[in-house]
Design an enzyme around this catalytic site. Sequence first.
Site, PDB file in Angstrom:
ATOM      1  N   HIS A 149       0.813  -1.220   0.000  1.00  0.00           N
ATOM      2  CA  HIS A 149       0.000   0.000   0.000  1.00  0.00           C
ATOM      3  C   HIS A 149       0.842   1.264   0.000  1.00  0.00           C
ATOM      4  O   HIS A 149       0.407   2.301  -0.502  1.00  0.00           O
ATOM      5  CB  HIS A 149      -0.943   0.006   1.202  1.00  0.00           C
ATOM      6  CG  HIS A 149      -2.221  -0.724   0.952  1.00  0.00           C
ATOM      7  ND1 HIS A 149      -2.374  -2.060   1.215  1.00  0.00           N
ATOM      8  CD2 HIS A 149      -3.400  -0.320   0.428  1.00  0.00           C
ATOM      9  CE1 HIS A 149      -3.595  -2.438   0.883  1.00  0.00           C
ATOM     10  NE2 HIS A 149      -4.238  -1.417   0.387  1.00  0.00           N
ATOM     11  N   GLY A 150       2.019   1.209   0.597  1.00  0.00           N
ATOM     12  CA  GLY A 150       2.817   2.424   0.595  1.00  0.00           C
ATOM     13  C   GLY A 150       4.173   2.212   1.216  1.00  0.00           C
ATOM     14  O   GLY A 150       4.356   1.333   2.065  1.00  0.00           O
TER      15      GLY A 150
END
Lengths: 540, 416
Positions: A347-348
């Site tokens: 996701h990041g």
Amino acid sequence: MLFNSYTFIFFFLPVVAAVFWAAGQRSKEMALLWLTAASLLFYAWWRPVNVFLIAPSILVNFALARGLERTRDDRPGLTRLLLVSGIVFNLCFLGYFKYLNFFAGVVNDMFGAGYVLTQLILPLGISFITFQKIAFLVDVAAGRTDRFTIRDYALFVLFFPQLIAGPIVHYREMMPQFRVASCRFDATDTSVGIALFSFGLAKKLLLADPLSTIVQPIYAQSAAGLPQSMTDAWIAALGFTLQIYFDFSGYTDMALGIARMFGIKLPMNFNSPLKATSIIDFWLRWHVSLTRFLTAYIYNPISLALTRRRMAQGKPVFGGKNTTASAFLILLVMPTVLTMLVSGIWHGAGYTYIAWGLMHGLLLCVNHLWRLLRPRFWPHAASYQRWFRLPAFLLTFGAVVFAMVLFRSTTIGGAFLLWKGMVGAFGITVPAAVFARLGDAAAWLAALGIVPAWTSGSLFLEAVLRIAVLLFIALALPNTLEILGRYEPALGYRPPKNPAWLQQRLAWQPNSAWAVGLAGISLAGLLSLGQLSEFLYWQF
Amino acid sequence: MPGPVRFLRLWAISVVVLGALVVVVNLVVDPYLVFGTPRLPGISALKPNARDHSMLSKTYAVARARPVTVLFGSSPTYLGFSAQDPAWPASMKPVFNYGIPGGYATSASLDTMREAIALGGVKNAIVFLDFQNFFIAEGPRTWWTENERRYRTQRDGTANPYRPLQVTADMTLSLLTMRALVDSADTVLRQFGRDTLNLADDGSTTESDFSNAARADGMHDLFAQKESFEIERVRRGLSRVRNWTGPLPNQDIVLDMIRLAKAHDVRLTLVILPHHAQALELYWRAGLWPRVEQLKAELADLVAREGSGVVLWDFLDFSSYNAEPVPSPGDRKTQTQWFWEPTHFKQTLGHIIIARITGAATPDFGAILTPANVAERNALVRAQQRVFACTSGYKPPAGFSGTVGDDCGTPAKQPS
């Protein structure tokens, strides 16, 4: 190019669809070629250099897939080597653009190294595209695909409705559709597509975006080290949960709708996750295609390998009443936490995403543990369902909201500060103007330790009202898939056999009432296009 | 049941018809005063939603008003002065209030001044200056906000090439957006409300937001809420302002105003706005008053040096107007006469200021500042402060015990 931009809605989509339908009248191949070219243009629109980054990667993957196709039947060793090379290549590609700076930062933080962080261009949707390409290579190696050409493969990777933020699709569910698609105008598909797109646009612009003005200042203050009262902290936590819910749900509806206009059904990606009654249930409803990918390509292989190893060693394996603690830890906790760690990193590139993934991993383990232990405390499953449905929902919802604080916070410290606020560490306040209007109830609140604060009463009421309305929509109303259920809005979606009364009343069909009603929804979305805002999931 | 083709046709027709309806409603109601549609009683006579779009609304309204006198400034100007005030002499009418709430107040005033002058016909420019805006450097602004792209001229005086596109966007967004539709509906509904806010065609606004809040919560709460904000502002800027060396910032913007007025033969009046003594006392007790005095001296020097014909008025003092008593906690009935809260005064005080600067009032409030009298004026204000500190009963917040004298028999001292 954003789905919620004038350029996309009034220029790109109509032109691409019209030319696609017109070309389809003459030649299906030409129509699909046009769709591939248009998808490439869509990708290049944002930053043309993206094409030069993604095109070589597509070519390398295509070559590897061809190699796998040729070797899979008689040269397993080479197939394995090609597959591992392909996976490593794709992970390195993703790692270089998305994680290089993060890992350099981690090394700097931990060892005081002085690696200079460079400004890298992050190709749009790289996380989604990479997973899709890896899944394709695995499927080819396993013989789950039939013959494909470079155009087939390019269209599979670049098909613009799902290019940037999913759903993450499998080749075997997309290519058969392209092969049988008429590539001509189909009024039913277009109607369903417009309905999905309009619902998604309205969700994004009318429901999700206005929450950012409520949420952003509180998270910014937390990141700056300013403590928040319990009320403000919960407004921020609930507000962001709803913002990302309607943002991502809106995006998914729009993606499904656009694809449907071209006669393609994308897989379900979102199915009212906030209605979940367990964390396992939540992940079966939230970003379904990612869960499917992580389960199939990370969790299952790890779990299977570990199970085989334990079986070979004669140790007990996971499952049933006789599951031992070591089997639970090694065969469930380890793969689950590892899988969710990957989910967080995916996701990041940041500590908060990693922590968010780990937290969900642990929550899933607790959920699985409770599933194992519950029959000992409450043997009757039906009565358990009846009595614990509401508490289970509340517990799940609370856990999701709590974890979502990590997802939105820019620092772990900021998240901790907000969590402390949520549990009342910095007191509970109500704007003085609201407090003054509560009459006798104000004395009750004061007795409970709730004090007035000089903050804006109107903004507070707006936030509370907005959150209440959105919670009602998210939790009480049927979702888009259910409303359009009769027309298979997502690939393989089947509506419930006994739909609730409201779902029956709101069921979409191409009649006059829905034409006018949908026009109102479409127009409300179109009239809200003035301020462009990116989808939260586009950054992944 | 119609088939999908009929459905699509009906859907498309409905989108167009409903869209046209939205355009008509927004044009008739004109919630942001962009089109100047005649105000219809019971439908659009009052414009409550223009408040949140004041730069948009006023930039179109000023072009239609063709004023002789224009007032510039930030929210105190926006709220505190009426273009219809009886104190305006006939020679200065029509008057337009171009006060815009919001940040970058001083440079925003310069931009609006340039826009008003570009219209032609403006003879008098009155710029109301907020002393707090000289404690944060606005810096040279080379960029334009969306709101500023609609101005006729750029900062160098040349024609603004962005204007046609921005005007088109303004028209489209005022006619064909959900926000405009919601604001149109809200405008119609609020025609029947009590004390509805209105932005007049001359840029004046009613004080409804404050008067409604004062009725509901009492004046004390209005003061207390704003004071908590001001305390934070002073705390945040404390070290920066206290340790500032050299001339205070943003005076170059005032110099540009003087030059702009001179270049277009416009009579410029600069006015340092009043604040309530409670707000000023925070600065005093934080040891920042010398910076306020420095500002007055430097502005007086600047005007004397560069601005022949420019007048600088100062209303920033502890006089009886600004030291107006604040009602006690729990008292929701007593109304103040001059101030809504520490930084926003009422139009009653605005009237006194207009009368004073147009020469129609007795000289018990404010003074023209010159290099020759600024020391005397500063001494007077110090004396006023001492009276306020000793007699008002104002209790400073924690951390603001400051440099006031231990007892009121000892003169209060400020660091030099």
